[in-house]
Design a protein around this motif. Structure first.
Motif, PDB file in Angstrom:
ATOM      1  N   THR A  42     -29.058 -12.709  20.643  1.00 56.29           N
ATOM      2  CA  THR A  42     -28.144 -12.497  19.516  1.00 56.29           C
ATOM      3  C   THR A  42     -27.437 -11.158  19.639  1.00 56.29           C
ATOM      4  O   THR A  42     -26.218 -11.052  19.443  1.00 56.29           O
ATOM      5  N   ALA A  43     -28.196 -10.116  19.966  1.00 57.10           N
ATOM      6  CA  ALA A  43     -27.599  -8.785  20.144  1.00 57.10           C
ATOM      7  C   ALA A  43     -26.575  -8.799  21.270  1.00 57.10           C
ATOM      8  O   ALA A  43     -25.503  -8.178  21.166  1.00 57.10           O
ATOM      9  N   ALA A  44     -26.888  -9.515  22.357  1.00 56.56           N
ATOM     10  CA  ALA A  44     -25.966  -9.591  23.496  1.00 56.56           C
ATOM     11  C   ALA A  44     -24.675 -10.303  23.099  1.00 56.56           C
ATOM     12  O   ALA A  44     -23.574  -9.903  23.505  1.00 56.56           O
ATOM     13  N   VAL A  45     -24.797 -11.362  22.289  1.00 48.76           N
ATOM     14  CA  VAL A  45     -23.608 -12.101  21.832  1.00 48.76           C
ATOM     15  C   VAL A  45     -22.713 -11.196  20.992  1.00 48.76           C
ATOM     16  O   VAL A  45     -21.494 -11.137  21.182  1.00 48.76           O
ATOM     17  N   LEU A  46     -23.311 -10.464  20.063  1.00 47.34           N
ATOM     18  CA  LEU A  46     -22.527  -9.613  19.170  1.00 47.34           C
ATOM     19  C   LEU A  46     -21.873  -8.442  19.898  1.00 47.34           C
ATOM     20  O   LEU A  46     -20.908  -7.856  19.393  1.00 47.34           O
ATOM     21  N   ALA A  47     -22.392  -8.121  21.080  1.00 45.04           N
ATOM     22  CA  ALA A  47     -21.812  -7.033  21.881  1.00 45.04           C
ATOM     23  C   ALA A  47     -20.678  -7.508  22.779  1.00 45.04           C
ATOM     24  O   ALA A  47     -19.978  -6.693  23.384  1.00 45.04           O
ATOM     25  N   MET A  48     -20.488  -8.830  22.888  1.00 49.31           N
ATOM     26  CA  MET A  48     -19.425  -9.361  23.751  1.00 49.31           C
ATOM     27  C   MET A  48     -18.051  -8.967  23.207  1.00 49.31           C
ATOM     28  O   MET A  48     -17.769  -9.156  22.018  1.00 49.31           O
ATOM     29  N   PRO A  49     -17.165  -8.415  24.037  1.00 49.54           N
ATOM     30  CA  PRO A  49     -15.816  -8.065  23.574  1.00 49.54           C
ATOM     31  C   PRO A  49     -15.071  -9.245  22.952  1.00 49.54           C
ATOM     32  O   PRO A  49     -14.367  -9.094  21.954  1.00 49.54           O
ATOM     33  N   SER A  50     -15.245 -10.434  23.526  1.00 49.99           N
ATOM     34  CA  SER A  50     -14.555 -11.608  22.992  1.00 49.99           C
ATOM     35  C   SER A  50     -15.057 -11.950  21.588  1.00 49.99           C
ATOM     36  O   SER A  50     -14.279 -12.351  20.710  1.00 49.99           O
TER      37      SER A  50
END
Length: 327
Positions: free
Chosen positions: A275-283
């Motif tokens: 979840t943290a990785a998803v929220l960090a995605m520029p897109s």
């Protein structure tokens, strides 16, 4: 010959090793099939868009399809009940809101679950503001006008909500309590239907999340105030309720990922990390910006659980004093 004590230790070590060897492959292989993400309200609106964005990102991070399943009803209660009863294997999760997790427990005395004890709190996803909006052609021109009209015409103005016990319900009820007015509650099955009801002329005003801002920008709605501690970056020209003489009417919404109680810790940790990785995605950040949203400042499970407890404690005496119920 080994002593009985040493034999017991050896046997215990063997049993633990066997248990580890039996459990680890299943956890290591998770997920090996699609994951259901429950959304507690109707499709459409900001929260449902956030669920879709998060599901798409988790699909990419976890390597298995994550699909959103809307289960509206009861102001989110039906979805929480469904998630509580699901098998705790990581294949059913829920994007829940603060309305059901922190407000409903004080409003509904017969709630069949406890949001603080009956779920695993996986990750905080979003924390953001709310706005008071009317139709662009409304005779209510500003927040002071809303206060005056509501007070002068008890029972005449109506407000749409996302369901009984939601933030959309509590905020205008609190407004009435502070203002000494009486508006009529019209519950819908989600925020998007509530806004559509406003646009269709079914209600006078909505106190809701920021999915109203595109309608404001399109000239279909007028924003009277934001219910945040300070003005929003997404709408810097809209004054706060504190600026307009009602500092008590401040409420920020938040969304987070829940899982059934007993979901294995390694799965919860993997979900939190993903979840943290998803929220960090520029897109993803760009998509959130388009929705006038921002990722939570802290995505940890602890922050999420602590937020639920502190907000429940904060709003319980307010709700008790107001007399607001789920009816």
């Amino acid at each position: 010959m080994k002593s009985p004590k040493l034999l017991r230790r050896t046997l215990l070590a063997s049993l633990l090793a066997f248990a580890a060897s039996w459990q680890t492959p299943a956890l290591a292989d998770w997920p090996d099939r699609p994951i259901r993400m429950v959304w507690p309200f109707a499709s459409g609106g900001m929260g449902a868009s956030l669920a879709r964005i998060l599901a798409e990102g988790l699909t990419q991070e976890l390597g298995q399809p994550v699909y959103v399943e809307a289960k509206p009803g009861g102001g989110g209660i039906l979805a929480f009940q469904f998630t509580k009863s699901a098998t705790p294997d990581g294949y059913t999760i829920m994007l829940g809101t603060n309305s059901t997790s922190t407000l409903v427990p004080s409003i509904n005395k017969n709630l069949p679950f406890d949001p603080t004890r009956d779920f695993e709190h996986v990750a905080m996803v979003y924390v953001g503001g709310n706005a008071v909006v009317v139709r662009a052609d409304s005779t209510i021109k500003d927040f002071a006008d809303l206060r005056a009209q509501a007070k002068a015409n008890p029972g005449k103005l109506t407000y749409g909500s996302a369901g009984n016990g939601t933030t959309f319900h509590l905020m205008p009820a609190m407004f009435d309590l502070i203002n000494g007015s009486k508006m009529v509650h019209v519950p819908y099955k989600g925020g998007a239907p509530a806004f559509m009801g406003l646009l269709g002329g079914e209600t006078s005003v909505v106190f809701g999340d920021l999915s109203s801002l595109p309608h404001v920008q399109a000239g279909k709605m007028r924003a009277l105030a934001v219910m945040s501690p300070k003005r929003l970056d997404a709408a810097p020209d809209i004054p706060t309720t504190a600026e307009l003489g009602m500092p008590e009417l401040v409420m920020e919404s938040f969304y987070g990922v829940f899982a059934p109680l007993g979901t294995p810790r390694p799965i919860l940790e993997k979900l939190n990390k993903a979840t943290a990785a998803v929220l960090a995605m520029p897109s993803v950040q760009q998509q959130l910006k388009t929705l006038s949203m921002q990722a939570a400042p802290d995505t940890s499970a602890k922050y999420f659980a602590d937020k639920i407890r502190s907000e429940t404690a904060r709003w319980k005496p307010v709700i008790d004093k107001s007399g607001i119920t789920s009816e």
